[in-house]
Scaffold this motif. Structure first.
Motif, PDB file in Angstrom:
ATOM      1  N   ILE A 209       0.847  -1.193   0.000  1.00  0.00           N
ATOM      2  CA  ILE A 209       0.000   0.000   0.000  1.00  0.00           C
ATOM      3  C   ILE A 209       0.882   1.242   0.000  1.00  0.00           C
ATOM      4  N   GLY A 210       0.425   2.298  -0.697  1.00  0.00           N
ATOM      5  CA  GLY A 210       1.228   3.507  -0.706  1.00  0.00           C
ATOM      6  C   GLY A 210       0.969   4.393  -1.900  1.00  0.00           C
ATOM      7  N   ASP A 211       2.039   5.082  -2.298  1.00  0.00           N
ATOM      8  CA  ASP A 211       1.954   6.103  -3.344  1.00  0.00           C
ATOM      9  C   ASP A 211       2.472   5.554  -4.671  1.00  0.00           C
ATOM     10  N   SER A 212       3.028   6.424  -5.506  1.00  0.00           N
ATOM     11  CA  SER A 212       3.459   5.998  -6.846  1.00  0.00           C
ATOM     12  C   SER A 212       4.625   5.019  -6.807  1.00  0.00           C
TER      13      SER A 212
ATOM     14  N   ARG B 277      -4.131  10.492   2.356  1.00  0.00           N
ATOM     15  CA  ARG B 277      -4.900   9.625   1.452  1.00  0.00           C
ATOM     16  C   ARG B 277      -4.704   8.154   1.827  1.00  0.00           C
ATOM     17  N   ILE B 278      -3.484   7.801   2.161  1.00  0.00           N
ATOM     18  CA  ILE B 278      -3.200   6.416   2.535  1.00  0.00           C
ATOM     19  C   ILE B 278      -3.902   6.068   3.844  1.00  0.00           C
ATOM     20  N   LEU B 279      -3.926   7.019   4.782  1.00  0.00           N
ATOM     21  CA  LEU B 279      -4.658   6.814   6.040  1.00  0.00           C
ATOM     22  C   LEU B 279      -6.148   6.627   5.756  1.00  0.00           C
ATOM     23  N   SER B 280      -6.689   7.416   4.853  1.00  0.00           N
ATOM     24  CA  SER B 280      -8.098   7.289   4.486  1.00  0.00           C
ATOM     25  C   SER B 280      -8.386   5.917   3.881  1.00  0.00           C
ATOM     26  N   MET B 281      -7.464   5.408   3.083  1.00  0.00           N
ATOM     27  CA  MET B 281      -7.646   4.087   2.471  1.00  0.00           C
ATOM     28  C   MET B 281      -7.751   2.994   3.532  1.00  0.00           C
ATOM     29  N   VAL B 282      -6.841   3.022   4.505  1.00  0.00           N
ATOM     30  CA  VAL B 282      -6.869   1.953   5.519  1.00  0.00           C
ATOM     31  C   VAL B 282      -8.041   2.123   6.479  1.00  0.00           C
ATOM     32  N   ASN B 283      -8.553   3.330   6.580  1.00  0.00           N
ATOM     33  CA  ASN B 283      -9.694   3.579   7.468  1.00  0.00           C
ATOM     34  C   ASN B 283     -11.032   3.232   6.827  1.00  0.00           C
ATOM     35  N   TYR B 284     -11.181   3.535   5.528  1.00  0.00           N
ATOM     36  CA  TYR B 284     -12.518   3.526   4.944  1.00  0.00           C
ATOM     37  C   TYR B 284     -12.706   2.636   3.718  1.00  0.00           C
ATOM     38  N   ASP B 285     -11.610   2.188   3.077  1.00  0.00           N
ATOM     39  CA  ASP B 285     -11.748   1.367   1.882  1.00  0.00           C
ATOM     40  C   ASP B 285     -11.878  -0.095   2.306  1.00  0.00           C
ATOM     41  N   HIS B 286     -13.060  -0.654   2.114  1.00  0.00           N
ATOM     42  CA  HIS B 286     -13.329  -2.008   2.615  1.00  0.00           C
ATOM     43  C   HIS B 286     -12.457  -3.060   1.938  1.00  0.00           C
TER      44      HIS B 286
ATOM     45  N   THR C  32       3.876  -3.923   2.875  1.00  0.00           N
ATOM     46  CA  THR C  32       4.832  -2.844   2.655  1.00  0.00           C
ATOM     47  C   THR C  32       4.082  -1.525   2.524  1.00  0.00           C
ATOM     48  N   ILE C  33       4.732  -0.458   2.989  1.00  0.00           N
ATOM     49  CA  ILE C  33       4.132   0.878   2.976  1.00  0.00           C
ATOM     50  C   ILE C  33       5.140   1.872   2.396  1.00  0.00           C
ATOM     51  N   THR C  34       4.699   2.650   1.418  1.00  0.00           N
ATOM     52  CA  THR C  34       5.475   3.808   0.956  1.00  0.00           C
ATOM     53  C   THR C  34       4.609   5.041   1.158  1.00  0.00           C
ATOM     54  N   ALA C  35       5.100   5.990   1.923  1.00  0.00           N
ATOM     55  CA  ALA C  35       4.308   7.192   2.236  1.00  0.00           C
ATOM     56  C   ALA C  35       5.240   8.307   2.687  1.00  0.00           C
ATOM     57  N   GLY C  36       4.788   9.537   2.479  1.00  0.00           N
ATOM     58  CA  GLY C  36       5.515  10.704   2.981  1.00  0.00           C
ATOM     59  C   GLY C  36       6.221  11.512   1.913  1.00  0.00           C
ATOM     60  N   GLY C  37       6.573  10.873   0.809  1.00  0.00           N
ATOM     61  CA  GLY C  37       7.313  11.583  -0.229  1.00  0.00           C
ATOM     62  C   GLY C  37       6.534  12.735  -0.833  1.00  0.00           C
ATOM     63  N   ASN C  38       5.250  12.527  -1.085  1.00  0.00           N
ATOM     64  CA  ASN C  38       4.442  13.590  -1.691  1.00  0.00           C
ATOM     65  C   ASN C  38       4.158  14.719  -0.707  1.00  0.00           C
ATOM     66  N   ASP C  39       4.089  14.405   0.574  1.00  0.00           N
ATOM     67  CA  ASP C  39       3.926  15.462   1.590  1.00  0.00           C
ATOM     68  C   ASP C  39       5.124  16.409   1.546  1.00  0.00           C
ATOM     69  N   LEU C  40       6.331  15.826   1.498  1.00  0.00           N
ATOM     70  CA  LEU C  40       7.533  16.667   1.472  1.00  0.00           C
ATOM     71  C   LEU C  40       7.695  17.365   0.127  1.00  0.00           C
TER      72      LEU C  40
ATOM     73  N   VAL D 161      -1.768   5.150  10.405  1.00  0.00           N
ATOM     74  CA  VAL D 161      -1.875   4.012   9.486  1.00  0.00           C
ATOM     75  C   VAL D 161      -1.431   2.730  10.184  1.00  0.00           C
ATOM     76  N   LEU D 162      -0.309   2.804  10.887  1.00  0.00           N
ATOM     77  CA  LEU D 162       0.205   1.627  11.588  1.00  0.00           C
ATOM     78  C   LEU D 162      -0.743   1.182  12.693  1.00  0.00           C
ATOM     79  N   SER D 163      -1.349   2.135  13.372  1.00  0.00           N
ATOM     80  CA  SER D 163      -2.309   1.791  14.432  1.00  0.00           C
ATOM     81  C   SER D 163      -3.518   1.065  13.863  1.00  0.00           C
ATOM     82  N   VAL D 164      -4.016   1.553  12.731  1.00  0.00           N
ATOM     83  CA  VAL D 164      -5.172   0.908  12.093  1.00  0.00           C
ATOM     84  C   VAL D 164      -4.803  -0.505  11.652  1.00  0.00           C
ATOM     85  N   ILE D 165      -3.621  -0.668  11.065  1.00  0.00           N
ATOM     86  CA  ILE D 165      -3.201  -1.995  10.624  1.00  0.00           C
ATOM     87  C   ILE D 165      -3.109  -2.944  11.816  1.00  0.00           C
ATOM     88  N   ARG D 166      -2.565  -2.466  12.912  1.00  0.00           N
ATOM     89  CA  ARG D 166      -2.462  -3.331  14.099  1.00  0.00           C
ATOM     90  C   ARG D 166      -3.843  -3.732  14.607  1.00  0.00           C
TER      91      ARG D 166
END
Length: 208
Positions: free
Chosen positions: A7-10, A53-62, A75-83, A113-118
């Protein structure tokens, strides 16, 4: 059979690796060869996705939540687009606070995101999480190394018994011309191979 959820970005999408699919299929082969089991993977990468967006996916995308529930490896890739957004804002405003805010927001979102996954994995069989730190596609930009290094340091603070960070920053440093695609931002096939190897080097505990 090993279920692998990416899960993640590009970077998770594999943008820049026209025929190879990015690091996900490459890492899958490492998993298969090491654990001697067939690997089924699901790529849930959204090009341009920020950490929110990734947090929203793990929270709401069934469908995403269902895939994560059964995954042995995530695996998770996140943060690059924020920076990247912060860098664009800085080029106009020249205010370093935009980086501070982007760093704080992205790390908080990743923590969530990690909390939701746990929560999704509560009481399930052993599983492992791997995150990928950020390389610097723009080393000529004076502030970039400083903020990316800070982000990566914060990312490493999440490490524990089943969560490790694949460290690719140093591997890309000075090798951008060989590892980046034509857009000078995303990895090429060789760059994604470097990411897959970095993930592989983090081992497979507690799975094997």
């Amino acid at each position: 059979m090993i279920h692998y959820a990416a899960i993640g970005d590009s970077l998770t999408s594999g943008i820049g690796d026209l025929f190879g699919g990015g690091f996900v299929p490459k890492y899958s082969r490492f998993i298969q060869d090491t654990l001697h089991s067939q690997v089924v993977y699901e790529k849930m990468g959204v090009s341009g996705a920020r950490s929110a967006r990734i947090l929203s996916m793990v929270n709401y995308d069934h469908s995403v939540r269902s895939i994560l529930r059964v995954a042995d490896i995530i695996t998770i890739t996140a943060g690059g687009n924020d920076l990247l957004d912060a860098a664009k804002a800085f080029s106009y405003q020249r205010d370093p606070d935009v980086f501070k805010q982007a760093l704080a927001t992205s790390i908080q979102n990743i923590s969530s995101v990690l909390s939701v996954i746990r929560q999704l994995k509560s009481g399930s069989k052993p599983y492992l999480i791997r995150m990928v730190d950020l390389y610097n596609p723009s080393p000529s930009f004076p502030e970039s190394d400083y903020w990316i290094t800070r982000f990566n340091s914060r990312l490493e603070s999440f490490e524990n018994w089943n969560l490790k960070v694949a460290k690719v920053f140093a591997a890309f440093q000075g090798n951008e011309s060989e590892l980046l695609w034509l857009d000078r931002f995303h990895p090429n096939s060789r760059g994604y191979r470097v990411i897959a190897e970095a993930l592989h080097k983090q081992g497979y505990k507690p799975l094997g």
